[in-house]
Design an enzyme around this catalytic site. Structure first.
Site, PDB file in Angstrom:
ATOM      1  N   CYS A 124       8.817 -12.085  16.749  1.00 59.05           N
ATOM      2  CA  CYS A 124       7.370 -12.400  16.749  1.00 59.05           C
ATOM      3  C   CYS A 124       6.602 -11.600  17.798  1.00 59.05           C
ATOM      4  O   CYS A 124       5.372 -11.541  17.759  1.00 59.05           O
ATOM      5  CB  CYS A 124       7.147 -13.882  16.986  1.00 59.05           C
ATOM      6  SG  CYS A 124       8.023 -14.919  15.810  1.00 59.05           S
ATOM      7  N   HIS A 265       0.076 -15.147  19.241  1.00 61.93           N
ATOM      8  CA  HIS A 265       0.968 -15.358  18.107  1.00 61.93           C
ATOM      9  C   HIS A 265       0.689 -16.732  17.499  1.00 61.93           C
ATOM     10  O   HIS A 265       0.609 -17.733  18.204  1.00 61.93           O
ATOM     11  CB  HIS A 265       2.416 -15.252  18.577  1.00 61.93           C
ATOM     12  CG  HIS A 265       3.396 -15.641  17.519  1.00 61.93           C
ATOM     13  ND1 HIS A 265       3.288 -15.191  16.224  1.00 61.93           N
ATOM     14  CD2 HIS A 265       4.486 -16.457  17.547  1.00 61.93           C
ATOM     15  CE1 HIS A 265       4.272 -15.702  15.502  1.00 61.93           C
ATOM     16  NE2 HIS A 265       5.008 -16.476  16.279  1.00 61.93           N
ATOM     17  N   ASN A 295       2.643 -18.723  10.014  1.00 62.76           N
ATOM     18  CA  ASN A 295       3.238 -17.939  11.101  1.00 62.76           C
ATOM     19  C   ASN A 295       3.851 -16.685  10.470  1.00 62.76           C
ATOM     20  O   ASN A 295       4.831 -16.769   9.743  1.00 62.76           O
ATOM     21  CB  ASN A 295       4.307 -18.813  11.773  1.00 62.76           C
ATOM     22  CG  ASN A 295       5.101 -18.099  12.845  1.00 62.76           C
ATOM     23  OD1 ASN A 295       5.187 -16.872  12.864  1.00 62.76           O
ATOM     24  ND2 ASN A 295       5.707 -18.864  13.729  1.00 62.76           N
TER      25      ASN A 295
HETATM   26  O1  UT7 Z   1       7.358 -18.002  15.684  1.00 63.70           O
HETATM   27  C1  UT7 Z   1       8.089 -18.272  16.825  1.00 63.70           C
HETATM   28  C2  UT7 Z   1       9.246 -19.112  16.616  1.00 63.70           C
HETATM   29  N1  UT7 Z   1       9.064 -20.363  15.937  1.00 63.70           N
HETATM   30  C3  UT7 Z   1       8.301 -21.383  16.412  1.00 63.70           C
HETATM   31  O2  UT7 Z   1       7.555 -21.307  17.322  1.00 63.70           O
HETATM   32  C4  UT7 Z   1       8.515 -22.711  15.712  1.00 63.70           C
HETATM   33  C5  UT7 Z   1       8.683 -23.828  16.697  1.00 63.70           C
HETATM   34  N2  UT7 Z   1       8.994 -25.088  16.079  1.00 63.70           N
HETATM   35  C6  UT7 Z   1       8.113 -25.794  15.301  1.00 63.70           C
HETATM   36  O3  UT7 Z   1       7.029 -25.336  15.035  1.00 63.70           O
HETATM   37  C7  UT7 Z   1       8.496 -27.186  14.866  1.00 63.70           C
HETATM   38  O4  UT7 Z   1       9.710 -27.552  15.485  1.00 63.70           O
HETATM   39  C8  UT7 Z   1       8.629 -27.376  13.320  1.00 63.70           C
HETATM   40  C9  UT7 Z   1       7.276 -27.244  12.666  1.00 63.70           C
HETATM   41  C10 UT7 Z   1       9.586 -26.345  12.736  1.00 63.70           C
HETATM   42  C11 UT7 Z   1       9.172 -28.778  13.031  1.00 63.70           C
HETATM   43  O5  UT7 Z   1       8.294 -29.743  13.589  1.00 63.70           O
HETATM   44  P1  UT7 Z   1       8.839 -30.897  14.548  1.00 63.70           P
HETATM   45  O6  UT7 Z   1       7.683 -31.714  14.943  1.00 63.70           O
HETATM   46  O7  UT7 Z   1       9.615 -30.230  15.654  1.00 63.70           O
HETATM   47  O8  UT7 Z   1       9.766 -31.710  13.586  1.00 63.70           O
HETATM   48  P2  UT7 Z   1      11.294 -32.127  13.818  1.00 63.70           P
HETATM   49  O9  UT7 Z   1      12.190 -31.001  13.443  1.00 63.70           O
HETATM   50  O10 UT7 Z   1      11.434 -32.740  15.186  1.00 63.70           O
HETATM   51  O11 UT7 Z   1      11.452 -33.268  12.731  1.00 63.70           O
HETATM   52  C12 UT7 Z   1      10.772 -34.550  12.854  1.00 63.70           C
HETATM   53  C13 UT7 Z   1      11.041 -35.363  11.607  1.00 63.70           C
HETATM   54  C14 UT7 Z   1      12.523 -35.425  11.229  1.00 63.70           C
HETATM   55  O12 UT7 Z   1      12.758 -36.672  10.654  1.00 63.70           O
HETATM   56  P3  UT7 Z   1      13.434 -37.875  11.513  1.00 63.70           P
HETATM   57  O13 UT7 Z   1      14.724 -37.320  11.999  1.00 63.70           O
HETATM   58  O14 UT7 Z   1      12.459 -38.136  12.619  1.00 63.70           O
HETATM   59  O15 UT7 Z   1      13.545 -38.957  10.518  1.00 63.70           O
HETATM   60  C15 UT7 Z   1      12.681 -34.347  10.188  1.00 63.70           C
HETATM   61  O16 UT7 Z   1      13.746 -34.587   9.313  1.00 63.70           O
HETATM   62  O17 UT7 Z   1      10.391 -34.759  10.476  1.00 63.70           O
HETATM   63  C16 UT7 Z   1      11.350 -34.442   9.463  1.00 63.70           C
HETATM   64  N3  UT7 Z   1      10.954 -33.157   8.878  1.00 63.70           N
HETATM   65  C17 UT7 Z   1      10.096 -33.060   7.845  1.00 63.70           C
HETATM   66  N4  UT7 Z   1       9.450 -33.993   7.119  1.00 63.70           N
HETATM   67  C18 UT7 Z   1       8.630 -33.552   6.145  1.00 63.70           C
HETATM   68  C19 UT7 Z   1      11.319 -31.908   9.269  1.00 63.70           C
HETATM   69  N5  UT7 Z   1      10.710 -30.992   8.516  1.00 63.70           N
HETATM   70  C20 UT7 Z   1       9.940 -31.678   7.618  1.00 63.70           C
HETATM   71  C21 UT7 Z   1       9.085 -31.273   6.577  1.00 63.70           C
HETATM   72  N6  UT7 Z   1       8.451 -32.246   5.879  1.00 63.70           N
HETATM   73  N7  UT7 Z   1       8.873 -29.989   6.296  1.00 63.70           N
END
Ligand code: UT7
Length: 338
Positions: A124, A265, A295
């Site tokens: 990125c 970014h 992104n």
């Molecule tokens: O570009 C540079 C590199 N990348 C980044 O900067 C990305 C950085 N990370 C992120 O942006 C976030 O971590 C994500 C957007 C990828 C994920 O968001 P999050 O708030 O960190 O979600 P999480 O992985 O902590 O998941 C929370 C909950 C989980 O359920 P439980 O375990 O709480 O029941 C996941 O299973 O949300 C669930 N979940 C979803 N639900 C609906 C994870 N992805 C999804 C989804 N739709 N797409």
């Protein structure tokens, strides 16, 4: 507080002569994704700020075509003869081929016949790394005109059965023509590039089975597709984003009100908002287009810059801060007087 601009290093200044960008026409909305994986528009928008992203037609589009089009538009905007370009650098991690480089192919396509060319891989950070390298090469006197491109066709490396990555990424390219200027105060006032390879396993694209670290053995994504430990990268990004901007401000003695625009970014709007609020920038100082383009990795900063430039919203009287972080892990900043 009034700004104390660091004296420019080297014998020359650097001017941005023109910018360009390109995105595929195909829109992938949150509703489209909800038909592909278990997710919904509300979850995606609340957690990322994204409503839709652009994805390439795999038969006709990709990193080569997007980079070529963005570069062609930047050349047109700069009103230069492509033969006067000395070097083309393409920041990308989604090149179709490692040999030849994307930069070689796009140089030929736009008629930059005298240019050297290479790709730069910093995930990125691709655009901000190329910006910094190009500024330093021009300032040193070795090169007069350098074309930079940041581009990623993330759709080519996304597993669309993985809701953790498919909701976040899109495709885009941003380009700029940098050229020598006799005014030494123009160009990059301060730049910083960093990397920490010890945590590479939180964001990577394995080619072979043996590339996969033991802690990720359970991940079902195919080889050649992006794997990301979203929460880990999020924690890293939230802290690093703020740190990198604060470092750039401290090193240039610029306060919040001295900065015209932060062009960052587009990782996740929560990461951008957290840094903006902690540092104290107004909303208008930090450009956001993630709602429409997602992104796009190395494409995002150049796309934002081109949109701002074309809208006449890039200030010449106040410095602009470019900032990025991403896989590697890598991070970079670049403070410019345009
Ligand atoms: O570009 C540079 C590199 N990348 C980044 O900067 C990305 C950085 N990370 C992120 O942006 C976030 O971590 C994500 C957007 C990828 C994920 O968001 P999050 O708030 O960190 O979600 P999480 O992985 O902590 O998941 C929370 C909950 C989980 O359920 P439980 O375990 O709480 O029941 C996941 O299973 O949300 C669930 N979940 C979803 N639900 C609906 C994870 N992805 C999804 C989804 N739709 N797409």
């Amino acid at each position: 507080m009034s700004a104390q601009i660091l004296p420019s290093v080297g014998s020359f200044g650097v001017r941005i002569a023109g910018t360009g960008s390109a995105v595929p026409s195909q829109v992938l909305s949150n509703a489209d994704l909800a038909r592909m994986v278990e997710t919904d528009d509300d979850w995606i928008f609340q957690r990322t700020g994204i409503r839709e992203r652009r994805i390439s037609n795999p038969d006709t589009e990709g990193t080569y075509t997007l980079s070529r089009d963005a570069l062609g538009r930047a050349i047109e905007a700069a009103k230069i003869d492509p033969n006067t370009i000395d070097l083309v650098i393409c920041g990308t991690c989604t090149m179709e081929m490692s040999c030849p480089s994307t930069a070689c192919r796009i140089s030929a396509a736009v008629g930059a016949k005298s240019a050297a060319a290479f790709d730069l891989v910093a995930a990125c950070c691709g655009y901000v790394y190329t910006l910094n390298v190009a500024d330093a090469l021009i300032r040193s006197g070795s090169y007069k005109t350098i074309a930079i491109v940041g581009c990623d066709a993330m759709s080519s490396i996304i597993d669309y059965t993985d809701r953790g990555t498919s909701i976040l990424f899109g495709d885009a390219a941003g380009a700029a023509i940098l050229t020598r200027d006799t005014d030494r105060t123009k160009g990059c006032l301060y730049q910083h590039m960093g990397a920490d390879g010890s945590d590479w396993g939180s964001l990577y694209i394995p080619r072979r089975q043996r590339d996969i670290p033991p802690q990720d053995a359970e991940n079902r994504n195919q080889l050649g597709k992006l794997r990301m430990e979203g929460r880990e990268v999020f924690k890293f990004a939230v802290n690093k984003f703020r740190e990198v901007i604060e470092d750039a401000m401290a090193k240039t003695s610029l306060g919040v009100n001295d900065i015209g625009q932060v062009i960052c970014h587009q990782s996740n709007v929560r990461i951008i908002d957290a840094a903006r609020e902690r540092i104290g920038f107004d909303r208008e100082q930090v450009y956001v287009n993630i709602d429409r383009f997602g992104n796009s990795s190395a494409g995002s900063v150049g796309l934002c810059f081109d949109q701002l430039w074309k809208a006449g919203k890039v200030p010449c009287e106040k410095p602009v801060v470019f900032v990025a972080f991403g896989g590697g892990l890598t991070w970079a900043s670049s403070v410019w007087q345009l």
